[in-house]
Design an enzyme around this catalytic site. Structure first.
Site, PDB file in Angstrom:
ATOM      1  N   GLY A 167     -40.483  27.187  14.663  1.00  0.00           N
ATOM      2  CA  GLY A 167     -39.568  26.017  15.018  1.00  0.00           C
ATOM      3  C   GLY A 167     -40.185  24.475  15.536  1.00  0.00           C
ATOM      4  O   GLY A 167     -41.171  24.424  15.389  1.00  0.00           O
ATOM      5  N   ILE A 202     -38.924  38.922  19.181  1.00  0.00           N
ATOM      6  CA  ILE A 202     -38.940  38.825  20.723  1.00  0.00           C
ATOM      7  C   ILE A 202     -37.911  40.072  21.320  1.00  0.00           C
ATOM      8  O   ILE A 202     -37.766  40.357  22.481  1.00  0.00           O
ATOM      9  CB  ILE A 202     -38.733  37.710  21.405  1.00  0.00           C
ATOM     10  CG1 ILE A 202     -37.506  36.770  20.922  1.00  0.00           C
ATOM     11  CG2 ILE A 202     -40.084  36.739  21.248  1.00  0.00           C
ATOM     12  CD1 ILE A 202     -37.084  35.676  21.871  1.00  0.00           C
ATOM     13  N   ALA A 205     -35.676  30.893  19.796  1.00  0.00           N
ATOM     14  CA  ALA A 205     -34.232  30.911  20.365  1.00  0.00           C
ATOM     15  C   ALA A 205     -33.300  31.015  19.225  1.00  0.00           C
ATOM     16  O   ALA A 205     -33.639  30.702  18.029  1.00  0.00           O
ATOM     17  CB  ALA A 205     -34.010  29.498  21.047  1.00  0.00           C
ATOM     18  N   ASP A 223     -29.507  21.637  27.992  1.00  0.00           N
ATOM     19  CA  ASP A 223     -28.533  20.623  28.602  1.00  0.00           C
ATOM     20  C   ASP A 223     -27.110  21.368  28.552  1.00  0.00           C
ATOM     21  O   ASP A 223     -26.118  20.971  29.450  1.00  0.00           O
ATOM     22  CB  ASP A 223     -28.616  19.221  28.202  1.00  0.00           C
ATOM     23  CG  ASP A 223     -28.326  19.186  26.713  1.00  0.00           C
ATOM     24  OD1 ASP A 223     -28.879  20.260  26.025  1.00  0.00           O
ATOM     25  OD2 ASP A 223     -27.936  18.030  26.220  1.00  0.00           O
ATOM     26  N   TYR A 283     -23.511  29.433  22.852  1.00  0.00           N
ATOM     27  CA  TYR A 283     -24.900  29.236  22.964  1.00  0.00           C
ATOM     28  C   TYR A 283     -25.415  28.631  24.158  1.00  0.00           C
ATOM     29  O   TYR A 283     -26.151  29.444  24.817  1.00  0.00           O
ATOM     30  CB  TYR A 283     -25.189  28.014  22.050  1.00  0.00           C
ATOM     31  CG  TYR A 283     -26.465  27.371  22.183  1.00  0.00           C
ATOM     32  CD1 TYR A 283     -27.757  27.719  21.670  1.00  0.00           C
ATOM     33  CD2 TYR A 283     -26.487  26.069  22.590  1.00  0.00           C
ATOM     34  CE1 TYR A 283     -28.850  27.060  22.057  1.00  0.00           C
ATOM     35  CE2 TYR A 283     -27.670  25.391  22.897  1.00  0.00           C
ATOM     36  CZ  TYR A 283     -29.052  26.034  22.336  1.00  0.00           C
ATOM     37  OH  TYR A 283     -30.181  25.266  22.631  1.00  0.00           O
TER      38      TYR A 283
END
Ligand SMILES: NC(=O)c1ccc[n+]([C@@H]2O[C@H](COP(=O)([O-])OP(=O)(O)OC[C@H]3O[C@@H](n4cnc5c(N)ncnc54)[C@H](OP(=O)(O)O)[C@@H]3O)[C@@H](O)[C@H]2O)c1
Length: 288
Positions: free
Chosen positions: A10, A36, A59, A101, A124
């Protein structure tokens, strides 16, 4: 320092490998080598490699797709980090986990600090928040680095999308009523390295760009720099539109500037994102 890196293909994963300090050893893994979400494989990998630290750059990052894909987003963003925390705890390794954020609802008018109340607006953001909580519960000494509006020379991101659109169009409508801080992934990687090198205290750290902008300001900056570097032959006209003009499946925070005071106090400067942008554009130009 021996580091097990996840999500190595990524944006952040690639930038982390580029900045590895001399003498550090990294095992760079992505889902094909180390998924993972598979606890047994994670534990086996950690037992075999015996890392001093695990850096989780893996992610589920497709913000809009996550609205329809809740289970997979939760598996990757909650179960995955929890597995890494369990394995890190067993091996006595540090864990650096990266968050967003989008754990905030954007209703603030001053930069968010690490202790401000979270309230994600979409799947998300919720899965990223649940991931933070799971990691902190299992291994409180983990470093949780929240960042924002990430771009780099790798993968897909806003910078690359803007360049692509600018080549085909003379004018573009870009959202002007969402504000935040672009962050160069290379600077996040360096901040993580610095936190590990100074053996920073566990907890949440905010890290983002040093100048707040709207998406339309960010686009204008991309076009100006790209034009200067002759990556674009013309600068498209940017029309400021509102979030309502550009509906997306996931609601985004209108204001998501993160206060970097805590990490700055540890001697780590915020991301000088305009410099990062310049570097990224040069890299894109050289690889055309
Ligand atoms: N991008 C942003 O604007 C942004 C903003 C704020 C915070 N963040 C956070 O910053 C961190 C890094 O983001 P990024 O932009 O570098 O993400 P990215 O470019 O989307 O990279 C994520 C990597 O994780 C891999 N991955 C997915 N599922 C996995 C699994 N089960 N096991 C192992 N690897 C897996 C992906 O592989 P595939 O591509 O094959 O799925 C991909 O290589 C993330 O924690 C993200 O939430 C990002």
């Amino acid at each position: 320092m021996k580091v097990l890196l996840t999500g190595a293909k990524g944006q952040l994963g690639n930038c982390f490998q580029d900045r590895l300090p001399a003498g550090w050893q990294v095992w760079a893994t992505d889902a094909d080598v180390l998924d993972i979400t598979d606890l047994e494989k994670v534990k086996a990998a950690v037992a075999e490699f015996q890392p001093d630290a695990i850096v989780n750059a893996a992610a589920y990052t497709a913000v809009d797709k996550a609205e329809q894909d809740r289970e997979l987003a939760a598996l990757i963003n909650v179960v995955g980090p929890k597995n890494l925390a369990l394995a890190a705890k067993e091996a006595g390794a540090r864990l650096v986990h990266v968050s967003t954020d989008y754990v905030f609802d954007g209703k603030a008018s001053v930069a968010y600090s690490e202790t401000d109340a979270t309230n994600p607006l979409g799947v998300y953001g919720q899965t990223k928040l649940d991931g933070e909580i799971a990691v902190a519960e299992v291994l409180p000494a983990s470093l949780i680095v929240r960042t924002a509006w990430v771009f780099s020379e790798y993968g897909n991101n806003f910078v690359k999308t803007m360049l692509r659109l600018a080549k085909d169009r003379d004018s573009l409508g870009i959202v002007a009523d969402q504000r935040g801080c672009p962050t160069y992934a290379g600077d996040i990687a360096q901040a993580i390295i610095d936190l590990l090198q100074q053996n920073a205290e566990g907890g949440v750290y905010h890290f983002c760009g040093d100048k707040e902008v709207s998406w339309s300001d960010f686009a204008k900056s991309i076009f100006t720099h790209a034009h200067q570097l002759q990556l674009l032959s013309k600068v498209p006209q940017v029309t400021e539109i509102t979030t309502a003009d550009y509906p997306t499946p996931a609601e985004r925070p209108q204001y998501s500037t993160l206060s970097c005071r805590k990490i700055n106090a540890a001697g780590i400067a915020s991301s000088a994102w305009e410099e990062g942008l310049h570097k990224v554009l040069i890299d894109i130009k050289n690889n055309q």
